[in-house]
Design a protein around this motif. Sequence first.
Motif, PDB file in Angstrom:
ATOM      1  N   VAL A   1       9.752  10.450  -1.839  1.00  0.00           N
ATOM      2  CA  VAL A   1       9.159   9.135  -2.079  1.00  0.00           C
ATOM      3  C   VAL A   1      10.034   8.135  -1.342  1.00  0.00           C
ATOM      4  O   VAL A   1      11.209   7.956  -1.661  1.00  0.00           O
ATOM      5  CB  VAL A   1       9.099   8.809  -3.590  1.00  0.00           C
ATOM      6  N   ASP A   2       9.461   7.502  -0.330  1.00  0.00           N
ATOM      7  CA  ASP A   2      10.187   6.573   0.530  1.00  0.00           C
ATOM      8  C   ASP A   2       9.923   5.145   0.068  1.00  0.00           C
ATOM      9  O   ASP A   2       8.817   4.626   0.214  1.00  0.00           O
ATOM     10  CB  ASP A   2       9.733   6.774   1.982  1.00  0.00           C
TER      11      ASP A   2
ATOM     12  N   CYS B   1       5.645   9.437  10.226  1.00  0.00           N
ATOM     13  CA  CYS B   1       4.205   9.652  10.439  1.00  0.00           C
ATOM     14  C   CYS B   1       3.463   9.782   9.119  1.00  0.00           C
ATOM     15  O   CYS B   1       3.299  10.891   8.625  1.00  0.00           O
ATOM     16  CB  CYS B   1       3.960  10.913  11.249  1.00  0.00           C
ATOM     17  N   THR B   2       3.037   8.702   8.576  1.00  0.00           N
ATOM     18  CA  THR B   2       2.232   8.734   7.358  1.00  0.00           C
ATOM     19  C   THR B   2       0.926   8.008   7.642  1.00  0.00           C
ATOM     20  O   THR B   2       0.815   7.267   8.610  1.00  0.00           O
ATOM     21  CB  THR B   2       2.955   8.041   6.182  1.00  0.00           C
ATOM     22  N   LYS B   3      -0.049   8.237   6.780  1.00  0.00           N
ATOM     23  CA  LYS B   3      -1.299   7.493   6.903  1.00  0.00           C
ATOM     24  C   LYS B   3      -1.555   6.785   5.574  1.00  0.00           C
ATOM     25  O   LYS B   3      -1.156   7.255   4.516  1.00  0.00           O
ATOM     26  CB  LYS B   3      -2.468   8.409   7.270  1.00  0.00           C
ATOM     27  N   THR B   4      -2.213   5.654   5.656  1.00  0.00           N
ATOM     28  CA  THR B   4      -2.475   4.838   4.477  1.00  0.00           C
ATOM     29  C   THR B   4      -3.435   5.557   3.537  1.00  0.00           C
ATOM     30  O   THR B   4      -4.472   6.060   3.965  1.00  0.00           O
ATOM     31  CB  THR B   4      -3.063   3.480   4.894  1.00  0.00           C
ATOM     32  N   LEU B   5      -3.065   5.615   2.253  1.00  0.00           N
ATOM     33  CA  LEU B   5      -3.992   6.108   1.232  1.00  0.00           C
ATOM     34  C   LEU B   5      -4.976   4.975   0.971  1.00  0.00           C
ATOM     35  O   LEU B   5      -4.580   3.877   0.594  1.00  0.00           O
ATOM     36  CB  LEU B   5      -3.265   6.439  -0.067  1.00  0.00           C
ATOM     37  N   LEU B   6      -6.233   5.227   1.200  1.00  0.00           N
ATOM     38  CA  LEU B   6      -7.235   4.188   1.023  1.00  0.00           C
ATOM     39  C   LEU B   6      -7.502   3.964  -0.456  1.00  0.00           C
ATOM     40  O   LEU B   6      -7.602   4.917  -1.231  1.00  0.00           O
ATOM     41  CB  LEU B   6      -8.525   4.578   1.743  1.00  0.00           C
ATOM     42  N   ASP B   7      -7.588   2.694  -0.826  1.00  0.00           N
ATOM     43  CA  ASP B   7      -7.941   2.371  -2.196  1.00  0.00           C
ATOM     44  C   ASP B   7      -9.383   2.762  -2.429  1.00  0.00           C
ATOM     45  O   ASP B   7     -10.285   2.288  -1.745  1.00  0.00           O
ATOM     46  CB  ASP B   7      -7.759   0.869  -2.477  1.00  0.00           C
TER      47      ASP B   7
ATOM     48  N   HIS C   1       0.831  -1.190   0.000  1.00  0.00           N
ATOM     49  CA  HIS C   1       0.000   0.000   0.000  1.00  0.00           C
ATOM     50  C   HIS C   1       0.872   1.248   0.000  1.00  0.00           C
ATOM     51  O   HIS C   1       2.086   1.172   0.172  1.00  0.00           O
ATOM     52  CB  HIS C   1      -0.968  -0.002   1.186  1.00  0.00           C
ATOM     53  N   VAL C   2       0.217   2.388  -0.187  1.00  0.00           N
ATOM     54  CA  VAL C   2       0.887   3.675  -0.210  1.00  0.00           C
ATOM     55  C   VAL C   2       0.394   4.483   0.982  1.00  0.00           C
ATOM     56  O   VAL C   2      -0.802   4.529   1.253  1.00  0.00           O
ATOM     57  CB  VAL C   2       0.582   4.445  -1.517  1.00  0.00           C
ATOM     58  N   GLU C   3       1.330   5.108   1.689  1.00  0.00           N
ATOM     59  CA  GLU C   3       0.982   6.020   2.770  1.00  0.00           C
ATOM     60  C   GLU C   3       1.411   7.419   2.367  1.00  0.00           C
ATOM     61  O   GLU C   3       2.322   7.595   1.543  1.00  0.00           O
ATOM     62  CB  GLU C   3       1.665   5.610   4.080  1.00  0.00           C
ATOM     63  N   TYR C   4       0.755   8.419   2.953  1.00  0.00           N
ATOM     64  CA  TYR C   4       0.997   9.804   2.559  1.00  0.00           C
ATOM     65  C   TYR C   4       0.958  10.724   3.777  1.00  0.00           C
ATOM     66  O   TYR C   4       0.163  10.518   4.693  1.00  0.00           O
ATOM     67  CB  TYR C   4      -0.072  10.243   1.556  1.00  0.00           C
ATOM     68  N   ALA C   5       1.819  11.710   3.757  1.00  0.00           N
ATOM     69  CA  ALA C   5       1.792  12.760   4.778  1.00  0.00           C
ATOM     70  C   ALA C   5       2.241  14.058   4.118  1.00  0.00           C
ATOM     71  O   ALA C   5       2.920  14.054   3.080  1.00  0.00           O
ATOM     72  CB  ALA C   5       2.719  12.410   5.940  1.00  0.00           C
ATOM     73  N   ARG C   6       1.837  15.176   4.748  1.00  0.00           N
ATOM     74  CA  ARG C   6       2.256  16.487   4.268  1.00  0.00           C
ATOM     75  C   ARG C   6       2.671  17.310   5.476  1.00  0.00           C
ATOM     76  O   ARG C   6       1.989  17.318   6.500  1.00  0.00           O
ATOM     77  CB  ARG C   6       1.116  17.164   3.533  1.00  0.00           C
ATOM     78  N   LEU C   7       3.787  18.004   5.343  1.00  0.00           N
ATOM     79  CA  LEU C   7       4.276  18.841   6.427  1.00  0.00           C
ATOM     80  C   LEU C   7       4.854  20.115   5.836  1.00  0.00           C
ATOM     81  O   LEU C   7       5.852  20.070   5.107  1.00  0.00           O
ATOM     82  CB  LEU C   7       5.340  18.096   7.243  1.00  0.00           C
ATOM     83  N   ASP C   8       4.218  21.238   6.103  1.00  0.00           N
ATOM     84  CA  ASP C   8       4.702  22.554   5.667  1.00  0.00           C
ATOM     85  C   ASP C   8       5.082  22.591   4.183  1.00  0.00           C
ATOM     86  O   ASP C   8       6.132  23.106   3.819  1.00  0.00           O
ATOM     87  CB  ASP C   8       5.903  22.985   6.520  1.00  0.00           C
TER      88      ASP C   8
END
Length: 173
Positions: free
Chosen positions: A49-50, A114-120, A5-12
Amino acid sequence: MSTGHVEYARLDGTHIFKLIGEVRAQSCISLDKLLARIEQQDNVVGAIVDLTQTTFIDSTVLGVLAKLGLKLKQAHQIQAVMLSTNPDISTLANSMGLGQVFVILNYCGDPNICTKTLLDEHITHQAMLNTVLDAHKTLMRLNENNQNMFEPLVKKLEKQQDTMDAVSNQQNV
């Protein structure tokens, strides 16, 4: 079926994408839609991209990542960073030309970012076809080798898309 799966976060203004496990085309519909929204934002200052926990990545996902790198370069004059600890994945990314749009770094950092899962999202055949087609067209633009490798697939997918469009148009009449 994808086991990743892919997780995503945004910071500043920095966008972080973490790909975990075996990431295949099914996992990137939401990512592709997210990229369209990011492209429209004004405050984008960076992207990471990690791939440090990625065990497999298919060409559709690589194409969507190439699209991310190209859009960030074109729309925001940013060169994104790709982190990888797997030499096979790093080699694959470089062989597909992603080194042209990403700075690819070998990284051994904290895996608990700290990322959250991108829901399909609800995946339709049409959405999957569009994402796979667009991803491979993007890879084809990176270099001649990709152009030659993916041209037969793209032609086949375009033919399938034309057939689906014709059926849809007949149903709407």
